[in-house]
Design a protein around this motif. Structure first.
Motif, PDB file in Angstrom:
ATOM      1  N   ASP A  56      -7.723   5.249   1.353  1.00  0.00           N
ATOM      2  CA  ASP A  56      -6.464   5.970   1.554  1.00  0.00           C
ATOM      3  C   ASP A  56      -6.351   7.054   0.484  1.00  0.00           C
ATOM      4  N   GLY A  76       1.908   3.405   4.043  1.00  0.00           N
ATOM      5  CA  GLY A  76       1.244   2.200   3.556  1.00  0.00           C
ATOM      6  C   GLY A  76       1.459   1.005   4.459  1.00  0.00           C
ATOM      7  N   ALA A  93      -7.398   2.663  -2.462  1.00  0.00           N
ATOM      8  CA  ALA A  93      -6.381   3.717  -2.584  1.00  0.00           C
ATOM      9  C   ALA A  93      -6.576   4.471  -3.880  1.00  0.00           C
ATOM     10  N   GLN A 114       3.507   2.093  -3.312  1.00  0.00           N
ATOM     11  CA  GLN A 114       2.307   2.010  -2.490  1.00  0.00           C
ATOM     12  C   GLN A 114       1.354   0.948  -3.038  1.00  0.00           C
TER      13      GLN A 114
END
Length: 259
Positions: A56, A76, A93, A114
């Motif tokens: 991500d 998310g 991420a 997140q």
């Protein structure tokens, strides 16, 4: 191995995708302009089908406090829910060194939200904390500009080139989940105001940089080491001078042609 990169057409995403493809992996560069939208959910299930790893790398189009929080929370939740259904085995991420130290910043509060979603998702994960990208130095200068001066904190930074970030993200994608944080950083530590001063001088920009301990960075007042890591981060190899000689010189030529 099938790897999906959310934000795969952006600065870091496109470079990471290129590296992974060269190593023989199937890479899906997922972004709204390729038909995959983590906010609406459009195209998400199809992109994640048979994927083993998801990176991500998406960023919010707005840095306004409410908007950025909504982006990272909505994106998310949608992404992690779809990954559970698809059986993804490693969620990665990209976040920011200092996220937990700067609660004044709406952007960093959103990144922390997140990260918390990832930690509680039940999916094996690695969160990569990076120092500031060299490619964002122009934007940092602009954010502190008042008239013909630039007010910036004298706190330390350790900027990293996007090519070094992409190298790190590639290695993390091909490694095992850490279920924790990995930190990456540029090779040189310098005060933020001094770095931007050097950058503007090299760009023949007449603005003068003022060291201002009260200057805000994404809404937060910085302490000396707020934006650097002392946890033995992975260091990039590209120095500011090396990066400027290639990347920033291209920007300089464009600016001169437009003037």
């Amino acid at each position: 191995m099938k790897i999906v990169i959310i934000g795969g057409t952006g600065l870091i995403g496109s470079k990471t995708a290129e590296r992974l493809r060269k190593r023989g992996h199937e890479v899906i560069a997922a972004a709204p302009n390729t038909g995959v939208n983590t906010i609406t959910g459009e195209g998400l299930a199809g992109a994640l089908e048979n994927a083993e790893v998801v990176l991500d790398l998406a960023n919010s189009p707005s840095f306004e406090d409410k908007a950025v929080l909504e982006f990272f929370e909505t994106s998310g939740k949608n992404l992690l829910a779809a990954e559970k259904i698809a059986g993804v085995r490693h969620h990665i991420a990209l976040s920011v060194v200092g996220t937990e130290r700067l609660p004044e910043s709406g952007y960093l509060r959103a990144k922390l939200a997140q990260e918390n979603l990832i930690r509680t998702s039940g999916i094996p994960y690695t969160i990569v904390h990076s120092t500031q990208f060299m490619e964002f130095l122009s934007g940092i200068a602009q954010s502190g500009t008042v008239g013909d001066t630039v007010h910036l904190s004298p706190a330390f930074v350790q900027p990293i080139a996007s090519d070094d970030v992409a190298d790190a993200m590639t290695d993390v994608a091909l490694g095992q989940p850490q279920n924790g944080i990995v930190e990456i950083s540029g090779p040189q530590r310098v005060k933020l105001n001094e770095l931007i001063g050097r950058y503007l001088q090299k760009m023949n920009d007449p603005r003068k940089v003022v060291a201002d301990p009260d200057a805000r960075y994404f809404g937060a007042r910085l302490e000396t080491n707020s934006l650097v890591s002392d946890k033995s981060p992975r260091l990039g190899s590209i120095t500011f001078e090396q990066w400027f000689a290639v990347t920033a010189q291209q920007e300089k030529k464009i600016n001169m042609a437009a003037s």
